[in-house]
Design an enzyme around this catalytic site. Structure first.
Site, PDB file in Angstrom:
ATOM      1  N   ASP A  77       0.870  -1.169   0.000  1.00  0.00           N
ATOM      2  CA  ASP A  77       0.000   0.000   0.000  1.00  0.00           C
ATOM      3  C   ASP A  77       0.908   1.220   0.000  1.00  0.00           C
ATOM      4  O   ASP A  77       1.420   1.611   1.036  1.00  0.00           O
ATOM      5  CB  ASP A  77      -0.902  -0.009   1.242  1.00  0.00           C
ATOM      6  CG  ASP A  77      -1.875   1.167   1.232  1.00  0.00           C
ATOM      7  OD1 ASP A  77      -1.468   2.271   0.816  1.00  0.00           O
ATOM      8  OD2 ASP A  77      -3.030   1.001   1.631  1.00  0.00           O
ATOM      9  N   TRP A 102       5.421  -3.311   7.173  1.00  0.00           N
ATOM     10  CA  TRP A 102       4.273  -4.195   7.039  1.00  0.00           C
ATOM     11  C   TRP A 102       4.784  -5.450   6.340  1.00  0.00           C
ATOM     12  O   TRP A 102       5.601  -5.375   5.438  1.00  0.00           O
ATOM     13  CB  TRP A 102       3.215  -3.502   6.184  1.00  0.00           C
ATOM     14  CG  TRP A 102       2.052  -4.360   5.833  1.00  0.00           C
ATOM     15  CD1 TRP A 102       1.854  -5.003   4.647  1.00  0.00           C
ATOM     16  CD2 TRP A 102       0.934  -4.660   6.645  1.00  0.00           C
ATOM     17  NE1 TRP A 102       0.672  -5.698   4.691  1.00  0.00           N
ATOM     18  CE2 TRP A 102       0.092  -5.509   5.903  1.00  0.00           C
ATOM     19  CE3 TRP A 102       0.560  -4.302   7.960  1.00  0.00           C
ATOM     20  CZ2 TRP A 102      -1.093  -5.987   6.403  1.00  0.00           C
ATOM     21  CZ3 TRP A 102      -0.621  -4.792   8.450  1.00  0.00           C
ATOM     22  CH2 TRP A 102      -1.442  -5.620   7.685  1.00  0.00           C
ATOM     23  N   ASP A 121       8.699   1.673   4.241  1.00  0.00           N
ATOM     24  CA  ASP A 121       8.501   2.998   3.657  1.00  0.00           C
ATOM     25  C   ASP A 121       9.836   3.730   3.613  1.00  0.00           C
ATOM     26  O   ASP A 121      10.683   3.546   4.499  1.00  0.00           O
ATOM     27  CB  ASP A 121       7.499   3.800   4.511  1.00  0.00           C
ATOM     28  CG  ASP A 121       6.080   3.281   4.349  1.00  0.00           C
ATOM     29  OD1 ASP A 121       5.825   2.543   3.380  1.00  0.00           O
ATOM     30  OD2 ASP A 121       5.231   3.614   5.205  1.00  0.00           O
ATOM     31  N   TRP A 153       4.702   4.038   7.963  1.00  0.00           N
ATOM     32  CA  TRP A 153       5.734   3.374   8.768  1.00  0.00           C
ATOM     33  C   TRP A 153       6.933   4.274   9.024  1.00  0.00           C
ATOM     34  O   TRP A 153       7.892   3.856   9.669  1.00  0.00           O
ATOM     35  CB  TRP A 153       6.173   2.069   8.094  1.00  0.00           C
ATOM     36  CG  TRP A 153       5.044   1.117   7.928  1.00  0.00           C
ATOM     37  CD1 TRP A 153       4.480   0.721   6.756  1.00  0.00           C
ATOM     38  CD2 TRP A 153       4.290   0.462   8.962  1.00  0.00           C
ATOM     39  NE1 TRP A 153       3.432  -0.130   6.998  1.00  0.00           N
ATOM     40  CE2 TRP A 153       3.295  -0.300   8.336  1.00  0.00           C
ATOM     41  CE3 TRP A 153       4.365   0.478  10.358  1.00  0.00           C
ATOM     42  CZ2 TRP A 153       2.377  -1.061   9.060  1.00  0.00           C
ATOM     43  CZ3 TRP A 153       3.446  -0.280  11.075  1.00  0.00           C
ATOM     44  CH2 TRP A 153       2.478  -1.029  10.426  1.00  0.00           C
ATOM     45  N   TYR A 162       6.414  10.654   4.441  1.00  0.00           N
ATOM     46  CA  TYR A 162       6.422   9.442   3.612  1.00  0.00           C
ATOM     47  C   TYR A 162       6.741   9.783   2.164  1.00  0.00           C
ATOM     48  O   TYR A 162       6.157  10.710   1.591  1.00  0.00           O
ATOM     49  CB  TYR A 162       5.056   8.768   3.707  1.00  0.00           C
ATOM     50  CG  TYR A 162       4.874   7.695   2.662  1.00  0.00           C
ATOM     51  CD1 TYR A 162       5.557   6.487   2.756  1.00  0.00           C
ATOM     52  CD2 TYR A 162       4.031   7.889   1.574  1.00  0.00           C
ATOM     53  CE1 TYR A 162       5.404   5.499   1.785  1.00  0.00           C
ATOM     54  CE2 TYR A 162       3.865   6.909   0.599  1.00  0.00           C
ATOM     55  CZ  TYR A 162       4.566   5.720   0.715  1.00  0.00           C
ATOM     56  OH  TYR A 162       4.421   4.758  -0.245  1.00  0.00           O
ATOM     57  N   THR A 165       7.564   3.267  -1.113  1.00  0.00           N
ATOM     58  CA  THR A 165       7.698   1.994  -0.388  1.00  0.00           C
ATOM     59  C   THR A 165       8.510   0.992  -1.211  1.00  0.00           C
ATOM     60  O   THR A 165       8.321   0.895  -2.429  1.00  0.00           O
ATOM     61  CB  THR A 165       6.296   1.399  -0.105  1.00  0.00           C
ATOM     62  OG1 THR A 165       5.499   2.397   0.530  1.00  0.00           O
ATOM     63  CG2 THR A 165       6.372   0.180   0.799  1.00  0.00           C
TER      64      THR A 165
HETATM   65  N1  ABN Z   1       2.830   2.668   4.092  1.00  0.00           N
HETATM   66  C1  ABN Z   1       2.430   3.593   3.112  1.00  0.00           C
HETATM   67  C2  ABN Z   1       1.599   4.696   3.667  1.00  0.00           C
HETATM   68  C3  ABN Z   1       2.201   5.863   4.045  1.00  0.00           C
HETATM   69  C4  ABN Z   1       1.441   6.916   4.537  1.00  0.00           C
HETATM   70  C5  ABN Z   1       0.086   6.744   4.687  1.00  0.00           C
HETATM   71  C6  ABN Z   1      -0.524   5.559   4.297  1.00  0.00           C
HETATM   72  C7  ABN Z   1       0.242   4.517   3.784  1.00  0.00           C
END
Ligand code: ABN
Length: 174
Positions: A77, A102, A121, A153, A162, A165
Site C-alpha cells: 500500500d 508491514w 517505507d 511506517w 512518507y 515503499t
Molecule cells: N505505508 C504507506 C503509507 C504511508 C502513509 C500513509 C498511508 C500509507
C-alpha cells in the site's frame, strides 16, 4: 441498542465506585505489558535480515516489477520506489528506509513458492505520487488496527514524511 448502553453505563459506574484510578491504571498497564509477550502486537524490524542484507536467496523474478500485479507487491500500500528514483529494494537518494514495516506473504508464480515480503517505507522526502499500489492480501479493515496496512511506517524515523515503499524479500514462507 438501549440495553447495551445501560449495560455499559452500569459496568462503568460499578468500576468507578469500586476501583481507584491508580489501581485501574495499574491493572490495565499490567494487562497491556503481559499481552505484548503473548501476542506480538507491534510491527517487527527485519530490515537488517532482509534482501539488501543478503539474508534471503534472491527468488526468480519475471513480469514487470513496476506493475501492481507483480507478485511481490501483493500486500503493498504505497508508491513504488522503483518509479521514484529508487529500486524494488532500495530507497531513492535523499530518503531513508523505515526500520519497521508491514509484512505480507506473496506467491511467486514463476517458482510456485510463497515468500515473506517486507514493505518498508522510505522517508524524509515529500510523497512521490507515482505508481501507487493499494494491494490488500491478508489486510483487514482499519478497525482491526494491527492487521491494517494503510499506515505511515515512517512514524519512527527522524522525519515521518512518507515518500515511497520498497518490497524486500525476507525469505521463503514455510
Ligand atoms: N505505508 C504507506 C503509507 C504511508 C502513509 C500513509 C498511508 C500509507
Amino acid at each position: 441498542m438501549n440495553w447495551v448502553d445501560r449495560l455499559g453505563e452500569g459496568l462503568a459506574r460499578g468500576v468507578a465506585h469500586n476501583v481507584s484510578r491508580r489501581s485501574l491504571l495499574s491493572s490495565v498497564s499490567r494487562i497491556l505489558v503481559g499481552s505484548a509477550f503473548i501476542m506480538p502486537v507491534l510491527p517487527i524490524s527485519r530490515i537488517a535480515h532482509a534482501e539488501e542484507g543478503g539474508g534471503a536467496a534472491a527468488p526468480a523474478n519475471g513480469g514487470d516489477p513496476t506493475n501492481c500485479e507483480y507478485w511481490r507487491h501483493c500486500a503493498l500500500d504505497g508508491f513504488q520506489c522503483s518509479c521514484c528514483g529508487g529500486t524494488l529494494n532500495s530507497c531513492p537518494a535523499g530518503s531513508e528506509a523505515s526500520p519497521i514495516s508491514w509484512v505480507g506473504t506473496c506467491h511467486n508464480p514463476h517458482e510456485n513458492k510463497n515468500y515473506v515480503v517486507a514493505y518498508h517505507d522510505c522517508c524524509g522526502k515529500t510523497a512521490c505520487g507515482r505508481c501507487y499500489c493499494g494491494n490488500q492480501v491478508d489486510e483487514r479493515p482499519g478497525y482491526e488496527f494491527f492487521r491494517h496496512n494503510d499506515v505511515d511506517w515512517c512514524m519512527a524515523n527522524r522525519s515521518a514524511v512518507y515518500h515511497c515503499t520498497v518490497s524486500l524479500i525476507v525469505g521463503p514462507a514455510t
